[in-house]
Write an enzyme that holds these catalytic residues in place. Structure first.
Site, PDB file in Angstrom:
ATOM      1  CE1 TYR A 175      -3.422  -3.041   0.722  1.00  0.00           C
ATOM      2  CE2 TYR A 175      -4.656  -1.045   1.111  1.00  0.00           C
ATOM      3  CZ  TYR A 175      -4.423  -2.041   0.806  1.00  0.00           C
ATOM      4  OH  TYR A 175      -5.670  -2.572   0.750  1.00  0.00           O
TER       5      TYR A 175
ATOM      6  CE  LYS B  35       2.397 -18.083  -1.831  1.00  0.00           C
ATOM      7  NZ  LYS B  35       1.400 -19.407  -1.927  1.00  0.00           N
TER       8      LYS B  35
ATOM      9  CG  ASP C  62      -1.438 -20.508  -0.507  1.00  0.00           C
ATOM     10  OD1 ASP C  62      -1.043 -20.441   0.790  1.00  0.00           O
ATOM     11  OD2 ASP C  62      -0.932 -21.090  -1.246  1.00  0.00           O
TER      12      ASP C  62
ATOM     13  CG  ASP D  15      -7.961  -5.010   1.560  1.00  0.00           C
ATOM     14  OD1 ASP D  15      -8.794  -4.415   2.411  1.00  0.00           O
ATOM     15  OD2 ASP D  15      -7.956  -5.082   0.602  1.00  0.00           O
TER      16      ASP D  15
ATOM     17  CG  ASP E 205     -13.341  -7.227   2.354  1.00  0.00           C
ATOM     18  OD1 ASP E 205     -13.221  -6.568   3.398  1.00  0.00           O
ATOM     19  OD2 ASP E 205     -13.648  -7.064   1.020  1.00  0.00           O
TER      20      ASP E 205
HETATM   21  C1  IPM Z   1     -10.189  -1.393   3.922  1.00  0.00           C
HETATM   22  C2  IPM Z   1     -10.611  -0.853   2.666  1.00  0.00           C
HETATM   23  C3  IPM Z   1      -9.351  -0.066   2.188  1.00  0.00           C
HETATM   24  C4  IPM Z   1      -7.845  -0.756   2.023  1.00  0.00           C
HETATM   25  C5  IPM Z   1      -9.722   0.750   0.885  1.00  0.00           C
HETATM   26  C6  IPM Z   1     -10.878   1.839   0.711  1.00  0.00           C
HETATM   27  C7  IPM Z   1      -8.212   1.809   0.615  1.00  0.00           C
HETATM   28  O1  IPM Z   1     -10.872  -1.705   1.722  1.00  0.00           O
HETATM   29  O2  IPM Z   1     -10.068  -0.530   4.674  1.00  0.00           O
HETATM   30  O3  IPM Z   1     -10.072  -2.590   4.021  1.00  0.00           O
HETATM   31  O4  IPM Z   1      -7.786  -1.427   1.417  1.00  0.00           O
HETATM   32  O5  IPM Z   1      -7.511  -0.827   3.205  1.00  0.00           O
HETATM   33 MG    MG Z   2     -10.776  -3.904   2.526  1.00  0.00          MG
END
Ligand code: IPM
Ligand code: MG
Length: 451
Positions: A146, A195, A227, A251, A255
């Site tokens: 990032y 990884k 993975d 990240d 999710d």
């Molecule tokens: C998160 C989001 C952010 C990230 C984006 C919006 C830049 O996906 O906070 O997980 O990737 O960190």
């Molecule tokens: Mg995210």
């Protein structure tokens, strides 16, 4: 207590979910005798519209001057929003990254808990959902891909893009320490995800994490390739306690972890630096497709506000009251559309209990519930261990005998405790056998009395 809270409502569903969280905070302050002053800050698309950039120096300074920042979500539809006509460094997401870096928020905590009441919304097989899970992703937030150098250029007539992934040992050490500290308050296990079979940065990660682990002899450390971890989250999520990982992997995995809790609308998060300051935000995006319809799930933001009370203001009791109220609301059957049970599950329940909830009803119920419920709810001294047992409440209530569960999935600590307890072993002996504290063992046994 006086609390100075910066508020970034943001874009899409951001303003509506933050409004709900502020109502809950206000009510909490009223009940527990605190005062809050809010400073509205612009970031992301909302800031681009007003200032032409996603984050200004003044906003960053105002954020620094606050005790904590509560945030909604930022960004729009990349296909249609004019914000995405701008060069990448001027888009909404760039503001968020500048804010994280500018405030040195290197530690991102994302708890993923499967609530008993939301098992119906969990997309995993029933036998996996029934065991429950409660994990904490500790994502490094200010390094890695990032924040590495990036470029797109033509090399020998071929467009070539480059993103650099860099970690130094200090960056790894400080986040690893945070993960072990949190694990000490939970079930004392860290799964460090990397990884290392491919990347140098992961090999350094692994060796620094191993070094840090030496200072935490009570915590079990395991390494897992990313993975495999992605697979294990859907195969056997209850094996995880603290998942420690770098920015990009975190990240993606967060999710995934949120989705198995039923909805990304449930996942809160705290981003912390070396001080008590924190930025608190739901982990989900701005969902522009459902913005303004009054159907967005405010729970992740409300739970983020609870994290703020706990981590920045040390107000554990208040944080627990909010968390208890969220559980109560779910128990009462209130749902936003994202956590509605599937059709066939719905039929099994009284239909009127699953009414689509307008988000503004939630705090009303919360106001009622936490005023009414909080004092009567029995809680262990520390919230982490209470949360740690939530998933296992699920497994203890299961009709299936323990032996049968063992065939499909490995036993977790709480199952082991209960099995040994049933076999007549004393709490002290169980604690010795499993290497746990006696208090923790007693807590688990008490929680499941009569279950
Ligand atoms: C998160 C989001 C952010 C990230 C984006 C919006 C830049 O996906 O906070 O997980 O990737 O960190
Ligand atoms: Mg995210």
């Amino acid at each position: 207590m006086e609390m100075k809270i910066g508020v970034i409502k943001g874009d899409g569903i951001g303003p509506e979910i933050v409004d709900e969280a502020m109502k809950v905070l206000d009510q909490t302050a009223k009940v527990y005798g605190h005062s809050i002053s809010y400073t509205q800050l612009l970031m992301g698309g909302a800031s681009i519209d007003v200032n032409g950039v996603p984050l200004t120096e003044e906003t960053l300074q105002l954020a620094k001057d606050s005790d904590a920042v509560l945030m909604g979500s930022i960004g729009g539809d990349a296909k249609t929003s004019p914000w995405y006509q701008l060069e990448p460094s001027k888009r909404p997401e760039a503001g968020l990254l500048q804010l994280r870096k500018g405030l040195n928020l290197f530690a991102n905590l994302r708890p993923a808990v499967l609530y008993d009441e939301l098992k119906g919304a969990c997309p995993l097989k029933k036998e996996i959902a029934d065991r429950g899970f409660d994990l904490m992703i500790m994502r490094e937030l200010t390094g890695g891909l990032y924040f590495g150098k990036r470029s797109t250029e033509e090399i020998d007539g071929v467009l070539t893009a480059k993103d650099e992934l860099t970690y130094n040992e200090n960056e790894i050490r400080r986040i690893a320490k945070r993960a072990f500290d949190i694990a000490m308050k939970r079930r004392k296990k860290v799964t460090s995800v990397d990884k290392a079979n491919v990347l140098d940065s992961s090999r350094l990660w692994r060796s620094v994490v191993e070094d840090v682990a030496k200072d935490y002899p009570d915590v079990t450390l395991e390494h897992m390739l990313v993975d495999n971890c992605a697979m294990q989250i859907v195969h056997n999520p209850c094996q995880f306690d603290v998942v420690l990982t770098e920015n990009m992997f975190g990240d993606i995995l967060s999710d995934e972890a949120s989705m198995v809790t039923g909805s990304i609308g449930m996942l809160s998060s705290a981003s912390l630096n070396d001080t008590r300051f924190g930025l608190y935000e739901p982990s989900g995006g701005s969902a522009p497709d459902i913005a303004g319809k009054g159907i967005a799930n405010p729970i992740a933001t409300i739970l983020s506000a609870a994290m703020m009370l706990r981590y920045t203001f040390d107000l554990d009791k208040e944080a627990e009251a909010i968390e208890a109220a969220v559980k109560q609301v779910l128990k009462d059957g209130y749902r936003t559309i994202d956590i509605m049970p599937q059709e066939e599950d719905k039929k099994k329940n009284e239909p009127e209990r699953f009414q689509a909830l307008q988000p503004d009803k939630l705090p009303e119920i919360k106001e009622f519930s936490f005023a009414e419920q909080a004092p009567h709810i029995e809680r262990p001294q520390n919230q982490e261990s209470q949360a740690a047992n939530l998933g296992n409440t699920v497994s203890a209530k299961k009709d299936t005998p323990v032996e049968e569960k063992e065939e499909s999935l490995p036993e977790n600590n709480n199952d082991k405790i209960l099995r040994l307890h049933k076999q007549g072993m004393s709490s002290v002996d169980i604690a010795k056998e499993l290497g746990l504290g006696v208090g923790e063992v007693k807590l688990v046994i008490n929680l499941f009395k009569g279950a």
